[in-house]
Design an enzyme around this catalytic site. Structure first.
Site, short mmCIF file in Angstrom:
data_model
loop_
_atom_site.label_atom_id
_atom_site.label_comp_id
_atom_site.label_asym_id
_atom_site.label_seq_id
_atom_site.Cartn_x
_atom_site.Cartn_y
_atom_site.Cartn_z
N ASP A 196 35.03 42.14 56.57
CA ASP A 196 34.07 41.06 56.36
C ASP A 196 33.31 40.86 57.67
O ASP A 196 33.76 41.28 58.74
CB ASP A 196 34.81 39.76 56.00
CG ASP A 196 35.31 39.78 54.56
OD1 ASP A 196 34.70 40.48 53.73
OD2 ASP A 196 36.30 39.09 54.27
N ARG A 222 43.93 29.13 42.93
CA ARG A 222 44.16 27.73 43.28
C ARG A 222 44.53 26.90 42.06
O ARG A 222 43.93 27.07 41.01
CB ARG A 222 42.90 27.08 43.84
CG ARG A 222 42.38 27.69 45.07
CD ARG A 222 41.38 26.73 45.70
NE ARG A 222 40.72 27.44 46.79
CZ ARG A 222 39.50 27.93 46.72
NH1 ARG A 222 38.77 27.73 45.65
NH2 ARG A 222 39.00 28.58 47.75
N ARG A 267 42.17 39.44 48.27
CA ARG A 267 41.02 38.80 48.91
C ARG A 267 40.61 37.53 48.19
O ARG A 267 40.00 36.65 48.78
CB ARG A 267 39.81 39.77 48.88
CG ARG A 267 39.89 40.93 49.82
CD ARG A 267 38.80 41.96 49.50
NE ARG A 267 37.44 41.43 49.56
CZ ARG A 267 36.72 41.33 50.66
NH1 ARG A 267 37.24 41.70 51.81
NH2 ARG A 267 35.50 40.87 50.62
N TYR A 325 37.38 47.92 55.39
CA TYR A 325 36.71 46.97 54.49
C TYR A 325 36.60 45.64 55.24
O TYR A 325 37.30 44.69 54.96
CB TYR A 325 37.55 46.85 53.22
CG TYR A 325 36.96 46.06 52.06
CD1 TYR A 325 35.69 45.52 52.09
CD2 TYR A 325 37.71 45.89 50.90
CE1 TYR A 325 35.19 44.82 51.00
CE2 TYR A 325 37.22 45.19 49.81
CZ TYR A 325 35.95 44.65 49.87
OH TYR A 325 35.47 43.95 48.79
N ARG A 329 27.28 42.99 38.99
CA ARG A 329 26.84 41.61 39.13
C ARG A 329 25.33 41.51 39.27
O ARG A 329 24.67 42.51 39.54
CB ARG A 329 27.53 40.92 40.32
CG ARG A 329 27.44 41.67 41.63
CD ARG A 329 28.33 41.02 42.71
NE ARG A 329 28.45 41.89 43.87
CZ ARG A 329 29.32 41.73 44.85
NH1 ARG A 329 30.18 40.72 44.85
NH2 ARG A 329 29.35 42.58 45.87
N GLU A 383 23.44 44.99 40.39
CA GLU A 383 24.20 45.84 41.32
C GLU A 383 25.04 46.85 40.54
O GLU A 383 25.88 46.46 39.73
CB GLU A 383 25.09 44.92 42.16
CG GLU A 383 25.82 45.62 43.26
CD GLU A 383 26.51 44.63 44.20
OE1 GLU A 383 26.01 43.49 44.37
OE2 GLU A 383 27.57 44.98 44.73
N ARG A 418 32.65 53.89 48.25
CA ARG A 418 31.91 53.48 47.07
C ARG A 418 30.50 53.18 47.55
O ARG A 418 30.31 52.59 48.62
CB ARG A 418 32.52 52.24 46.43
CG ARG A 418 33.85 52.48 45.80
CD ARG A 418 33.81 53.50 44.70
NE ARG A 418 33.13 53.02 43.50
CZ ARG A 418 32.84 53.78 42.47
NH1 ARG A 418 33.10 55.07 42.51
NH2 ARG A 418 32.26 53.28 41.40
#
Ligand code: UDP
Length: 366
Positions: A350, A176, A172, A348, A280, A300, A249
């Site tokens: 988006d 770069r 995911r 999962y 996070r 979190e 989860r």
């Protein structure tokens, strides 16, 4: 004659879009949700003038122009670009993995140097065909980045070692060889101005919605109301967990209002070491360039889901894949019921994929 053509169970993104399109086609629709509010897990709540993402940070991004044009008809989106910072024991790194990250990690300056460094670490690890998340990660970015930015975070997030996780999870994230901290390779990205709750309210405008209404607890009565049901809850719960529970989860948030305008200088900071108990910290105001005098942050914590918890992430490993297939076979037999969305399809997803999937159902159904 039943009162409604469709009963939509769940007022999240999938349910709201289906309901909107169905009503547009002249269908009679009732949307129900067990929560006291619409918007499912993209629900945002205003605290100190800041839209707080109550069920975790959601950043809309898509490559699909049709999806972008569709969703922006309901509200304007801002120009937010996600660029999380990783904090590894106080060392800060840019995400996703790009030239800024490689420069900080190794002091390399050119893309060729970065590539050579990754290649040498990949070869030293001896990985040719990655079989799990650990091997996939090392082969993409090398051992150093795996150790500092992936291993601890992923194990906290999924509660399992990286060697037991499927490699697609890490794919995911972009890698770069350019100086580009944009987390997503997406043509379109942003946050709905005014919050996600407003977005869903706009999609559901003039549609009958019943809140605090639990489908599974009032099934017999509710089934009598409509010819067809679009069910966006958990598929295993629908069938009374007869083959056992699918694993998820779950996430717990500790949200705090701070009497200062700026806590961490960024919407998202990932704590990638294994020891920090949370994964996070989200500073909500920065999703909308907020200038309020106070700030709201959420730590979190990731946890294993158990009955009664909110399910967040499906654990798409082999074992759960097989269990899902058994429930899917049962679902295919329920001719009057359509299962959709992240929980209904155990995917999962988006948000843009949820929209694609809802629109494709609309095309078939309506
Ligand atoms: N990940 C990581 N380090 C990070 C951020 C992400 O190792 O700092 C890995 C982790 O395995 C995570 C996956 O990348 O589960 C996908 O991350 P993403 O940010 O897409 O997850 P989401 O925002 O959906 O929770």
């Amino acid at each position: 004659m039943k009162k409604y053509d469709y009963l939509v169970v769940g007022a999240g993104l999938f349910g709201a879009i289906f309901a909107h399109e169905a009503v547009k086609k002249g269908k009679k629709v009732l949307v129900i949700d067990k929560r006291p509010n619409v918007a499912g897990n993209i629900y945002t709540e205003e605290i100190e003038g800041i839209n707080v993402h109550k069920y975790g940070a959601h950043i809309f991004h898509t490559n699909n122009k049709e999806v972008w044009n569709y969703i922006t008809q309901f509200t304007e989106f801002n120009r937010y670009t996600n660029s999380p910072v990783a904090n590894y024991n106080g060392e800060l790194y840019s995400l996703p993995f790009n030239m800024y990250t490689f420069n900080k990690m190794w002091g390399v300056v050119t893309p060729e140097q970065a590539e050579a460094k990754i290649k040498s670490q990949r070869e030293a690890a001896g990985i040719t065909e990655p079989k799990n998340l650990e091997e996939q990660a090392i082969s993409l970015v090398g051992t150093d980045i795996y150790e500092k930015l992936i291993k601890g975070y992923t194990q906290k997030q999924w509660g399992r070692p990286c060697t037991e996780l499927p490699s697609f999870i890490i794919k995911r994230l972009p890698v770069r060889l350019t100086f580009d901290n944009n987390y997503f390779n997406a043509l379109y990205q942003g946050i709905p101005m005014g919050g996600y709750t407003k977005l869903i309210e706009n999609i559901l405008e003039n549609i009958e919605v019943r809140l605090n209404c639990d489908y599974l607890e009032n099934r017999d009565e509710l089934d009598k109301l409509a010819d067809k049901i679009v069910y966006t809850g958990a598929i295993d719960a629908y069938f009374g967990f007869k083959y056992g529970a699918l694993e998820y989860r779950s996430v717990r948030f500790e949200t705090e209002v701070l009497d200062k305008p700026n806590f961490q200088g960024n919407a998202v900071v990932n704590y990638t070491d294994a020891e920090t108990p949370f994964t996070r910290i989200i500073e909500h105001k920065f999703f909308e360039f907020g200038t309020q005098p106070k700030t709201v942050i959420s730590r979190e914590y990731s946890s294993e889901w158990k009955l009664g918890d909110e399910p967040y992430y499906p654990v798409n490993d082999e074992k759960n894949g097989e269990l899902y297939a058994k429930y899917k076979a049962l679902a295919d037999e329920e001719k009057q019921v359509i299962f959709g969305g992240r929980l209904g399809e155990y995917k999962y997803y988006d948000m843009d994929k949820v929209i694609e999937s809802a629109l494709s159902l609309c095309k078939k159904q309506l």
